[in-house]
Design a protein around this motif. Structure first.
Motif, PDB file in Angstrom:
ATOM      1  N   PRO A 244      26.890  24.236  -2.035  1.00  0.00           N
ATOM      2  CA  PRO A 244      27.991  23.912  -2.077  1.00  0.00           C
ATOM      3  C   PRO A 244      28.499  23.391  -3.580  1.00  0.00           C
ATOM      4  N   VAL A 245      29.841  23.545  -4.039  1.00  0.00           N
ATOM      5  CA  VAL A 245      30.371  23.084  -5.253  1.00  0.00           C
ATOM      6  C   VAL A 245      30.778  21.555  -4.698  1.00  0.00           C
ATOM      7  N   VAL A 246      30.360  20.470  -5.673  1.00  0.00           N
ATOM      8  CA  VAL A 246      30.569  19.087  -5.154  1.00  0.00           C
ATOM      9  C   VAL A 246      31.014  18.409  -6.265  1.00  0.00           C
ATOM     10  N   LEU A 247      31.637  17.303  -5.789  1.00  0.00           N
ATOM     11  CA  LEU A 247      32.239  16.037  -6.414  1.00  0.00           C
ATOM     12  C   LEU A 247      31.216  15.108  -7.031  1.00  0.00           C
ATOM     13  N   VAL A 248      31.040  14.672  -7.969  1.00  0.00           N
ATOM     14  CA  VAL A 248      30.289  13.256  -8.492  1.00  0.00           C
ATOM     15  C   VAL A 248      31.116  12.256  -9.045  1.00  0.00           C
ATOM     16  N   THR A 249      31.200  11.269  -8.134  1.00  0.00           N
ATOM     17  CA  THR A 249      31.996   9.997  -8.438  1.00  0.00           C
ATOM     18  C   THR A 249      31.205   9.194  -9.188  1.00  0.00           C
TER      19      THR A 249
ATOM     20  N   ARG B 132      23.426   4.106 -13.651  1.00  0.00           N
ATOM     21  CA  ARG B 132      22.328   4.995 -13.017  1.00  0.00           C
ATOM     22  C   ARG B 132      22.863   4.945 -11.615  1.00  0.00           C
ATOM     23  N   GLU B 133      24.024   5.204 -11.338  1.00  0.00           N
ATOM     24  CA  GLU B 133      24.739   5.389  -9.889  1.00  0.00           C
ATOM     25  C   GLU B 133      25.790   6.399  -9.889  1.00  0.00           C
ATOM     26  N   CYS B 134      25.692   7.010  -8.675  1.00  0.00           N
ATOM     27  CA  CYS B 134      26.555   7.927  -8.385  1.00  0.00           C
ATOM     28  C   CYS B 134      27.012   8.456  -6.974  1.00  0.00           C
ATOM     29  N   VAL B 135      27.804   8.799  -6.605  1.00  0.00           N
ATOM     30  CA  VAL B 135      28.173   9.642  -5.155  1.00  0.00           C
ATOM     31  C   VAL B 135      28.321  10.831  -5.298  1.00  0.00           C
ATOM     32  N   ILE B 136      27.653  11.768  -4.545  1.00  0.00           N
ATOM     33  CA  ILE B 136      27.796  13.053  -4.572  1.00  0.00           C
ATOM     34  C   ILE B 136      28.666  13.465  -3.307  1.00  0.00           C
TER      35      ILE B 136
ATOM     36  N   PHE C 148      17.366  15.113  -5.572  1.00  0.00           N
ATOM     37  CA  PHE C 148      18.298  16.070  -6.074  1.00  0.00           C
ATOM     38  C   PHE C 148      18.119  16.097  -7.470  1.00  0.00           C
ATOM     39  N   ALA C 149      18.456  17.313  -8.167  1.00  0.00           N
ATOM     40  CA  ALA C 149      18.572  17.514  -9.622  1.00  0.00           C
ATOM     41  C   ALA C 149      20.053  17.800  -9.719  1.00  0.00           C
ATOM     42  N   ILE C 150      20.598  17.251 -10.837  1.00  0.00           N
ATOM     43  CA  ILE C 150      21.925  17.857 -11.158  1.00  0.00           C
ATOM     44  C   ILE C 150      21.934  18.283 -12.855  1.00  0.00           C
ATOM     45  N   THR C 151      22.420  19.137 -13.360  1.00  0.00           N
ATOM     46  CA  THR C 151      22.441  19.345 -14.741  1.00  0.00           C
ATOM     47  C   THR C 151      23.971  18.785 -15.343  1.00  0.00           C
ATOM     48  N   THR C 152      23.836  18.005 -16.041  1.00  0.00           N
ATOM     49  CA  THR C 152      24.905  17.160 -16.674  1.00  0.00           C
ATOM     50  C   THR C 152      24.787  16.706 -18.012  1.00  0.00           C
TER      51      THR C 152
ATOM     52  N   ILE D  24      30.813  19.683  -9.962  1.00  0.00           N
ATOM     53  CA  ILE D  24      29.611  20.208 -10.562  1.00  0.00           C
ATOM     54  C   ILE D  24      29.260  21.081  -9.457  1.00  0.00           C
ATOM     55  N   SER D  25      28.576  22.389 -10.051  1.00  0.00           N
ATOM     56  CA  SER D  25      27.856  23.209  -9.174  1.00  0.00           C
ATOM     57  C   SER D  25      26.451  23.288  -9.461  1.00  0.00           C
ATOM     58  N   TRP D  26      26.023  22.956 -10.588  1.00  0.00           N
ATOM     59  CA  TRP D  26      24.655  22.816 -10.896  1.00  0.00           C
ATOM     60  C   TRP D  26      23.798  21.783 -10.374  1.00  0.00           C
TER      61      TRP D  26
END
Lengths: 180, 180
Positions: free
Chosen positions: B17-22, B64-68, B46-50, B34-36
């Motif tokens: 799914p497309v996600v939001l990263v806070t 070094r923190e976030c919420v998906i 998990f891996a994300i491309t950003t 993000i959808s990558w």
């Protein structure tokens, strides 16, 4: 199958469908089911997570080539079957009645039954995370296919079929890559 | 929101799914679309491309923190809006009327309107591909939510909504991770 321009290849993987990855070890074709994939760049570059636990991995590592084939919902039982047996003791193309078509650039085969096939070369590996980075070198799409709905693996044994498509191209215009 | 066991977190991202990263830079909350993304391990990783092209990246790199957060189809216009403006000049939580809830472990906020929120720590980066590897440390799901259909970005400005779910748990039994 007709060729699709490379700049559109990422649109086949960005929605996150379960895919089939074919390889050829020099003598035999093989295929595995994967849903751990990601777009890494529009160029297009993709990442997949795979390793020695997949029999196909040895051929992928050795030949540095594969084809990412995109199946549709009518192929789901083949996709699950391919994902639950091993090329070590099974000719999966024969068992699942898949048509291996010659690719344009790589030696791994296209799958005739799939909606799309992306010929890829391995351009990098991130060993510590079992990530393989692939560059698409040719893309083929079966534009005559009636069933175009892909499926998304949840990971718990269930799969979600594509539903309706919503168009937000106008809102997104400023963010879409050039040459799409 | 109720907590979900960590061993099930990968099932939220595996369907693509497309996600939001806070993120939170110490003073302000921010959020990006993000959808990558890709599952890398069941642990879950998990891996994300950003990268620096996202304003959130600086906070992600520093803290070094976030919420998906996983949005559903009723939030699509907010998701597209978040993806087409920048935290450099916009308070996106205010503009898109998102409720920032305190997370359990990380300082980045949960999004109250989303179906699920995965608290993550950055455990690695693959600089040459702009890949950030995240470990989930807590997962929250809104089990009272009626709309549970996620959306999949195609990348051309269109989005595919979840359709029906197909159960292949029996066929898949041998391949499902223990403790799911």
């Amino acid at each position: 199958m007709r060729q699709l321009k490379l700049s559109r290849a990422f649109t086949l993987l960005e929605p996150g469908p379960v895919v089939l990855v074919t390889s050829r070890d020099g003598r035999r074709n093989n295929v595995m089911t994967i849903s751990w994939t990601m777009v890494v760049d529009f160029t297009p570059l993709f990442a997949i997570t795979t390793g020695a636990w997949n029999y196909s991995f040895a051929a992928l590592r050795k030949t540095r080539e594969c084809v990412i084939a995109i199946p549709t919902v009518d192929l789901l039982d083949k996709v699950v079957g391919i994902g639950t047996c091993s090329g070590a003791d099974t000719d999966k193309f024969a068992r699942f009645k898949l048509t291996a078509l010659p690719a344009k650039i790589v030696k791994a085969p296209l799958i005739g039954e799939c909606l799309a096939n992306i010929e890829c070369r391995v351009v990098d590996r991130v060993l510590r995370h079992n990530i393989v980075v692939l560059e698409a070198v040719a893309v083929h799409v079966d534009s005559a296919r009636k069933e175009t709905r892909t499926v998304h693996a949840v990971g718990d044994g269930t799969f979600i079929v594509d539903g309706r498509r919503i168009d937000r191209r106008t809102m997104m215009a400023s963010k879409l890559p050039v040459g799409l």
